[in-house]
Design an enzyme around this catalytic site. Sequence first.
Site, short mmCIF file in Angstrom:
data_model
loop_
_atom_site.label_atom_id
_atom_site.label_comp_id
_atom_site.label_asym_id
_atom_site.label_seq_id
_atom_site.Cartn_x
_atom_site.Cartn_y
_atom_site.Cartn_z
N GLU A 193 -11.41 -16.16 19.41
CA GLU A 193 -12.51 -15.18 19.35
C GLU A 193 -12.86 -14.65 20.74
O GLU A 193 -12.96 -13.44 20.96
CB GLU A 193 -13.76 -15.84 18.77
CG GLU A 193 -14.01 -15.52 17.34
CD GLU A 193 -15.41 -15.93 16.87
OE1 GLU A 193 -15.52 -16.20 15.68
OE2 GLU A 193 -16.38 -16.00 17.67
N ASP B 70 -12.03 -16.38 13.63
CA ASP B 70 -12.00 -17.81 13.99
C ASP B 70 -11.47 -18.67 12.83
O ASP B 70 -10.87 -19.72 13.06
CB ASP B 70 -13.35 -18.31 14.53
CG ASP B 70 -14.53 -18.08 13.60
OD1 ASP B 70 -14.35 -17.54 12.48
OD2 ASP B 70 -15.66 -18.44 13.99
N ASP C 41 0.29 4.37 1.04
CA ASP C 41 0.23 5.36 2.13
C ASP C 41 0.03 4.73 3.51
O ASP C 41 -0.24 5.44 4.48
CB ASP C 41 -0.86 6.39 1.84
CG ASP C 41 -2.24 5.76 1.76
OD1 ASP C 41 -2.34 4.52 1.93
OD2 ASP C 41 -3.21 6.48 1.51
N ASP D 224 0.87 -1.17 0.00
CA ASP D 224 0.00 0.00 0.00
C ASP D 224 0.91 1.23 0.00
O ASP D 224 1.93 1.26 0.67
CB ASP D 224 -0.87 -0.01 1.26
CG ASP D 224 -1.99 1.01 1.17
OD1 ASP D 224 -3.12 0.64 0.80
OD2 ASP D 224 -1.73 2.20 1.47
N HIS E 4 -14.85 -33.26 8.92
CA HIS E 4 -15.58 -32.02 9.23
C HIS E 4 -16.98 -32.31 9.76
O HIS E 4 -17.77 -31.40 9.95
CB HIS E 4 -15.72 -31.14 7.98
CG HIS E 4 -14.42 -30.65 7.42
ND1 HIS E 4 -13.68 -31.36 6.53
CD2 HIS E 4 -13.73 -29.50 7.64
CE1 HIS E 4 -12.59 -30.67 6.20
NE2 HIS E 4 -12.60 -29.55 6.87
N GLU F 120 -9.59 -31.50 13.11
CA GLU F 120 -10.55 -30.45 12.74
C GLU F 120 -11.14 -29.79 13.99
O GLU F 120 -11.28 -28.57 14.06
CB GLU F 120 -11.68 -31.06 11.91
CG GLU F 120 -11.51 -30.89 10.43
CD GLU F 120 -11.28 -29.44 10.06
OE1 GLU F 120 -12.11 -28.58 10.41
OE2 GLU F 120 -10.26 -29.14 9.42
N ASP G 4 -18.59 -16.16 19.85
CA ASP G 4 -19.66 -17.12 20.09
C ASP G 4 -19.15 -18.51 19.77
O ASP G 4 -17.97 -18.70 19.51
CB ASP G 4 -20.89 -16.76 19.23
CG ASP G 4 -20.54 -16.73 17.76
OD1 ASP G 4 -19.52 -17.34 17.37
OD2 ASP G 4 -21.28 -16.11 16.98
N HIS H 191 -8.27 -20.94 13.13
CA HIS H 191 -8.48 -22.34 12.76
C HIS H 191 -7.33 -22.84 11.88
O HIS H 191 -6.74 -23.89 12.13
CB HIS H 191 -9.83 -22.47 12.04
CG HIS H 191 -10.15 -23.83 11.50
ND1 HIS H 191 -11.15 -24.62 12.01
CD2 HIS H 191 -9.62 -24.54 10.47
CE1 HIS H 191 -11.22 -25.76 11.33
NE2 HIS H 191 -10.30 -25.73 10.39
N GLU H 192 -7.00 -22.08 10.85
CA GLU H 192 -5.94 -22.50 9.92
C GLU H 192 -4.59 -22.57 10.61
O GLU H 192 -3.83 -23.52 10.44
CB GLU H 192 -5.87 -21.55 8.72
CG GLU H 192 -7.14 -21.47 7.88
CD GLU H 192 -7.72 -22.81 7.50
OE1 GLU H 192 -6.94 -23.77 7.28
OE2 GLU H 192 -8.96 -22.93 7.44
N GLU I 210 -19.03 -17.47 11.34
CA GLU I 210 -20.32 -16.76 11.26
C GLU I 210 -20.18 -15.34 10.73
O GLU I 210 -21.15 -14.78 10.23
CB GLU I 210 -21.00 -16.76 12.65
CG GLU I 210 -20.38 -15.83 13.68
CD GLU I 210 -19.09 -16.34 14.30
OE1 GLU I 210 -18.67 -17.46 13.94
OE2 GLU I 210 -18.50 -15.62 15.12
CU CU1 Z 1 -9.75 -27.24 9.10
#
Ligand code: CU1
Length: 544
Positions: free
Chosen positions: A396, A357, A260, A258, A454, A385, A410, A361-362, A415
């Site tokens: 979170e 989240d 600026d 970027d 999953h 997972e 939550d 997660h990753e 979400e």
């Molecule tokens: Cu995953």
Amino acid sequence: MALKSLLTAAVCASAAAVVLYLPSLHAQGRRPNPGIIPKSLVDLRAQDSRVDRMMRVGELRVRTAHADKLVPGRRIERTDQFVGGVRVFGADVARQLDRGQTVSVFGTLYDGLVVDTTPSVPELEARGRVEEAAGVRLGPSRAGELMVLPREDGTAVLTWRVRAATGDDLREYFVDAHTGAIIFEYSDLQTQSAVGAGTGVLGDPKKVSAMRTGGTFGLQDALRPPSIRTYDMKGDPFRTRDVVNGRVQLAPSDLGSDSDNRWEDGALSDAHVYSGFTYDYYFKRFNRRGINDANLRMESLVHPVRRSDFSRYSSTFSTFFANAVYYGGGLMAYGVGHPPGVTSGGRNWNYASGALDIVAHEITHGVTEYTSDLIYLNESGALNESFSDIMGTAVEFFFQPAGDGLLRADYLCAEDIARGVGNGIRSLANPIDRGHPDHYSIRYTGTADSGGVHINSGIPNHVFYLAIEGGTNRVSGLRVEGVGAANRAQIETVFYRAVTQLLPANATFSMARAATIQAARDLYGPGSAAERSMTEAWTAVGVN
Ligand code: CU1
């Protein structure tokens, strides 16, 4: 290693999944697994002696051994099984010692494996077979590893293990080192469907840690110990794929930039800022220094494709749209979401990096990779997972105020960016709301989604929720008294300890029950509220 994606869709879309045979680990949770879950002190001592014996003759070799950061005086030691000097896939042991005395042992060991460990097929040829099967070219850094693959019938095969990323999958291939045939493969696509003064995907202001080079600013974090870099792939899915396969090296010109230092690209700034948040959570909560506890790089690929190219590329490069992926070694990619009006599972996706989240997660897939390395299949895959969902939720709650709505903490996953019929793709509070099992008796036992990684994650996810918040399991009607939201750190630490310290790669749900209860005792003492809550929660979801 495998591709860990946020979502199952990519895995299901893969046409390459021809599994010729499955080793016994594929049937874990359905058939006996040579798993070690000591049920008594006598059993613990017996397994301990077995491990010592195998270590003396070199059949078990130490992978990592380090002082326990959570409980003073303890050591955590991980060993891998070898046959004739070659590592055995899915065979390892995690031991916890207190001043030389063994406190816990969990693991998977195969007895009586006999295999000719001199390959007749060279590594280069094996890699060629994989390139042909996957339809991609692999860079020299994607060398194969010689590995013994146990079979269900008790025999074993010498293989070359090679990993390849296509546009919609990341697969582990096992090439028979004597015949050259691909005899086993699985998807390691670890995904989640998820997304300076900067503006996030959701229009929220935030601070961005960038570096100035010449006249521009680049997304390179200079404030935290590891290299945290966020790259702008500028909508080129082919180049992104080559980067992931080690064919193309990222250059400074690929850094998100970027002029600026006022970052208006939300997808870029959120991936960068939330990576830093996740680093901070692990450090503050567990005294852990990043993915490998030694400040491994964290590199995020953003804009792997253009949203406007959805109709052109969504079938070839599905994970680059409504998904996010952990590729191993600290490399992540975040999908760009959907064009207006397009949905998957009834939800329209924004940029995946826009959800804290999802980013956590990753990155947690990375933490798992460098610790227990839970195999991304069946129950161990569902635990992998689930741990990512659990830590995504924990991060979170660490940074956001609790509540419903955007930028609130939550028990839903993704979400903030997957919106539609029920926001978010998974629920820890009520897994069945998103179609996932909340009790072991209704677990998925088919082969789709790598054995339901999953899907069955819903069961340990629900354990986490119940152990904190308390409540009654929908199926069993059993009540759990949680530790309470004020003590959520206890249950987060229990899961962290079990997955990163106590569990082996081929863990089952039953082993996870024993290891989390052990962790609660280690941390908070026998008879503690944490131990009681964990025990009640696993019982409530039908895992014994
Ligand atoms: Cu995953």
